[in-house]
Motif scaffolding. Structure first.
Motif, PDB file in Angstrom:
ATOM      1  N   ALA A  23     -41.164 -47.697   7.614  1.00 41.37           N
ATOM      2  CA  ALA A  23     -40.004 -47.858   8.499  1.00 41.37           C
ATOM      3  C   ALA A  23     -40.367 -47.633   9.959  1.00 41.37           C
ATOM      4  CB  ALA A  23     -38.897 -46.876   8.091  1.00 41.37           C
ATOM      5  N   LEU A  24     -41.364 -46.795  10.212  1.00 41.42           N
ATOM      6  CA  LEU A  24     -41.709 -46.468  11.586  1.00 41.42           C
ATOM      7  C   LEU A  24     -42.800 -47.358  12.154  1.00 41.42           C
ATOM      8  CD1 LEU A  24     -41.592 -42.594  11.304  1.00 41.42           C
ATOM      9  CD2 LEU A  24     -39.909 -44.082  12.364  1.00 41.42           C
ATOM     10  N   LEU A  25     -43.416 -48.189  11.331  1.00 39.89           N
ATOM     11  CA  LEU A  25     -44.466 -49.080  11.821  1.00 39.89           C
ATOM     12  C   LEU A  25     -43.850 -50.229  12.616  1.00 39.89           C
ATOM     13  CD1 LEU A  25     -46.864 -49.354   8.760  1.00 39.89           C
ATOM     14  CD2 LEU A  25     -47.323 -48.205  10.919  1.00 39.89           C
ATOM     15  N   GLY A 326     -26.113 -49.801   9.313  1.00 35.49           N
ATOM     16  CA  GLY A 326     -26.743 -48.575   9.763  1.00 35.49           C
ATOM     17  C   GLY A 326     -25.906 -47.352   9.500  1.00 35.49           C
ATOM     18  N   LEU A 327     -24.579 -47.498   9.584  1.00 37.51           N
ATOM     19  CA  LEU A 327     -23.700 -46.351   9.331  1.00 37.51           C
ATOM     20  C   LEU A 327     -23.493 -46.119   7.851  1.00 37.51           C
ATOM     21  CD1 LEU A 327     -21.030 -46.976  12.114  1.00 37.51           C
ATOM     22  CD2 LEU A 327     -22.854 -45.254  12.118  1.00 37.51           C
ATOM     23  N   VAL A 328     -23.444 -47.215   7.081  1.00 36.90           N
ATOM     24  CA  VAL A 328     -23.207 -47.075   5.637  1.00 36.90           C
ATOM     25  C   VAL A 328     -24.460 -46.616   4.909  1.00 36.90           C
ATOM     26  CG1 VAL A 328     -22.645 -48.350   3.526  1.00 36.90           C
ATOM     27  CG2 VAL A 328     -21.323 -48.737   5.612  1.00 36.90           C
ATOM     28  N   GLY A 329     -25.581 -47.239   5.246  1.00 30.62           N
ATOM     29  CA  GLY A 329     -26.839 -46.893   4.572  1.00 30.62           C
ATOM     30  C   GLY A 329     -27.955 -46.790   5.575  1.00 30.62           C
ATOM     31  N   ALA A 386     -30.716 -47.251  12.830  1.00 36.85           N
ATOM     32  CA  ALA A 386     -31.759 -47.896  12.028  1.00 36.85           C
ATOM     33  C   ALA A 386     -31.245 -48.133  10.610  1.00 36.85           C
ATOM     34  CB  ALA A 386     -33.004 -47.009  11.989  1.00 36.85           C
ATOM     35  N   VAL A 387     -31.359 -49.376  10.147  1.00 36.86           N
ATOM     36  CA  VAL A 387     -30.911 -49.708   8.795  1.00 36.86           C
ATOM     37  C   VAL A 387     -32.077 -49.512   7.826  1.00 36.86           C
ATOM     38  CG1 VAL A 387     -29.247 -51.376   9.683  1.00 36.86           C
ATOM     39  CG2 VAL A 387     -31.524 -52.148   9.024  1.00 36.86           C
ATOM     40  N   ARG A 392     -34.066 -55.088   6.800  1.00 38.00           N
ATOM     41  CA  ARG A 392     -34.552 -55.481   8.120  1.00 38.00           C
ATOM     42  C   ARG A 392     -35.062 -56.917   8.143  1.00 38.00           C
ATOM     43  NH1 ARG A 392     -37.577 -49.770   9.277  1.00 38.00           N
ATOM     44  NH2 ARG A 392     -35.649 -48.542   9.321  1.00 38.00           N
ATOM     45  N   ARG A 393     -35.738 -57.340   7.095  1.00 40.26           N
ATOM     46  CA  ARG A 393     -36.245 -58.708   7.096  1.00 40.26           C
ATOM     47  C   ARG A 393     -35.116 -59.734   7.096  1.00 40.26           C
ATOM     48  NH1 ARG A 393     -41.206 -60.516   3.450  1.00 40.26           N
ATOM     49  NH2 ARG A 393     -42.187 -59.270   5.090  1.00 40.26           N
ATOM     50  N   PRO A 394     -34.088 -59.597   6.242  1.00 39.20           N
ATOM     51  CA  PRO A 394     -32.976 -60.558   6.334  1.00 39.20           C
ATOM     52  C   PRO A 394     -32.327 -60.565   7.712  1.00 39.20           C
ATOM     53  CG  PRO A 394     -32.844 -59.330   4.276  1.00 39.20           C
ATOM     54  CD  PRO A 394     -33.924 -58.686   5.088  1.00 39.20           C
TER      55      PRO A 394
END
Length: 546
Positions: A23-25, A326-329, A386-387, A392-394
């Motif tokens: 996630a951080l890359l 981002g807020l939900v998950g 951050a989701v 992120r890809r979609p």
């Protein structure tokens, strides 16, 4: 092989740790990189599918760059009328960079390359900032439609060029705070970038005067966990503070001193102060309701048919989706409670400047508050939480797909405007060399774009033939050029061509570009005795002295 097996077993035992690392890359997946690059190409494509770009001030900018580049050319009027100002000015960065490119490329192509760097620089600068804050970079693609809009249409190229650098400055400032092994390098880069922002436009520098302190107080540094006392906590922040010193010093020695000069007060005169600098009569304000009503309009207001708003709607929908997801998950977070809101805080600061600053400080800064709308919107759409990595890809592909819509809408509109603007190219070919051109533009409007893009049409004819129009930005203090002597005689404002007195103002000129009315209504009996129409294209006429 045993090492590989142990690594695999460790990854299976700690899937959460592996997800955190991924996630951080940065975006390193080949497919994601292709999507990001394709979106950048599509975002800049409208600049390359048409000969003319609809920007109000662009003819004036290109004219002065042509003068700067050919200041010693005896085949033009430039050496006799203009001289270099030899001092730092807010427009120095843009003019000199494009003039340098002009040694390698034709002027309009060099300018197109510069504008391309700005358009792709918006998402790249935003991605740099997001990565510095430890966030995914995909929301940076949502800023592509915001590279166009009101400031682009008016041709505020200097301010626009400063926006990507402003984002990079914020990213460098954060890295100077948090990147312990390379603080010195990041600090040097920050110093250079901050000076570059000021050399393009002071308004972007004004945002950094609030944005960098916000980042300073909300960004933790690695040494905070072991530091004891104020000095120990301040020490790792010193490189970042030193990095802003050159820019601040230049600002104080330049802008503040300029404001300290006695203003040339001429109440009611265009481009002049109407009173003391910060007096009520010298400040023009737009009320809160007007600013609120205009906010979304200035983000996408290029075409009469409103088609340029569709890409804005698309990225707005994606930004809302990103916020909800981002807020939900939410994805894995390493930020503290305060640091988590750094991006949103930057966006709210830019939004506050939009609502709280005056529209004009006459004689000094024009169109002040409205320009911050683009910066505020870009920061706000990229400030979502951050989701999860799986989403992120979609979202990246959806953001890249919105660039297809942007390329189609803006490219089609620019092509239509280019067909309309061909009349100026045709009339330029009919002008004599070294013409003195008075622009009498009674109708500066376009049937395609909302902006008065033909108001500076005389500068197009003058540049093509090495002449001079009745008005140039060399008469303003922010230009790197000045007139050698008296300014060419002209009427008080290009916006009021009907104020022209031919006997006292028009006699100096040998060419007249008339648009919007027939020349006979302007010159009367002189049209046959002293003047003659040499060309008529679209809604424009070129009149020459016999």
């Amino acid at each position: 092989m045993p090492t590989l097996q142990r690594s695999t077993r460790c990854a299976r035992r700690a899937p959460g740790r592996a997800r955190t690392v991924r996630a951080l890359l940065p975006v390193t997946n080949r497919t994601d990189r292709i999507a990001f690059a394709a979106a950048l190409v599509l975002g800049a494509l409208p600049l390359w599918v048409s000969r003319a770009i609809p920007m109000v001030d662009l003819p004036q900018h290109l004219y002065l760059i042509s003068v700067l580049h050919r200041l010693d050319d005896p085949t033009t009027l430039y050496p006799t009328l203009f001289a270099a100002r030899h001092e730092l000015t807010p427009y120095l960065g843009y003019y000199y960079l494009v003039s340098a490119l002009n040694w390698l490329l034709p002027l309009e192509l060099a300018n197109r390359v510069f504008l391309t760097a700005y358009v792709v620089g918006m998402p790249l600068g935003m991605a740099f900032l997001l990565r510095g804050l430890g966030r995914p970079s995909w929301p940076a693609l949502l800023t592509l439609p915001l590279a166009y809009g009101d400031s682009f249409g008016w041709g505020f190229i200097n301010y626009l060029a400063a926006l990507p650098l402003t984002l990079v400055c914020c990213g460098l400032f954060v890295r100077t705070l948090t990147g312990a092994p390379r603080r010195t390098r990041w600090g040097v880069g920050l110093a250079v970038c901050l000076v570059a922002v000021l050399l393009f436009h002071v308004q972007a520098f004004g945002f950094l005067a609030f944005g960098l302190p916000w980042l300073l107080f909300t960004t933790p540094v690695p040494e905070d966990s072991t530091a004891h006392g104020v000095a120990a906590r301040l020490r790792p922040r010193v490189p970042a503070l030193l990095g802003v010193v050159p820019g601040v010093a230049l600002f104080l020695s330049w802008v503040v001193l300029r404001f300290g000069n006695p203003p040339d007060i001429q109440p009611g005169a265009p481009w002049k102060a109407w009173g003391p600098t910060f007096s009520p009569q010298n400040l023009a304000w737009k009320g809160f309701e007007q600013n609120r009503a205009e906010f979304f309009q200035v983000l996408a207001n290029t075409f009469h048919d409103g088609s340029d708003r569709w890409p804005l709607y698309a990225v707005s929908a994606l930004a809302v989706a990103g916020w909800v997801l981002g807020l939900v998950g939410a994805g894995t977070r390493r930020e503290g409670v305060v640091a988590r809101w750094r991006m949103l805080g930057l966006g709210l600061l830019a939004l506050a400047l939009y609502f709280l600053l005056p529209f004009d400080i006459r004689g000094y800064v024009y169109y002040l508050n409205t320009r911050y709308a683009h910066l505020a919107a870009a920061l706000l759409v990229a400030s979502m939480p951050a989701v999860r990595a799986a989403w992120r890809r979609p979202l990246t592909f959806a953001a890249a797909a919105s660039a297809v819509l942007l390329a189609f809408v803006m490219g089609r509109g620019f092509q239509r405007f280019s067909a309309e603007a061909r009349e100026l190219e045709a009339l330029s070919r009919l002008a004599a060399n070294r013409p003195k051109v008075m622009g009498l533009v009674f109708d500066p409007r376009s049937s395609v774009v909302r902006f008065p893009v033909f108001i500076h049409a005389a500068a197009v004819v003058a540049r093509e033939r090495g002449g001079v129009p009745n008005f140039t930005f060399a008469s303003t203090p922010h230009s790197p050029l000045r007139y050698r002597g008296e300014l060419p005689p002209t009427f008080p404002s290009e916006w009021r061509p009907g104020d022209m007195d031919y006997a006292t103002q028009g006699s100096w000129y040998d060419h007249f570009l008339v648009r919007g009315v027939h020349p006979s209504r302007v010159f009367g009996g002189r049209l046959q005795s002293e003047l003659v129409i040499v060309g008529h294209e679209g809604g424009s006429w070129l009149v020459r002295r016999r």
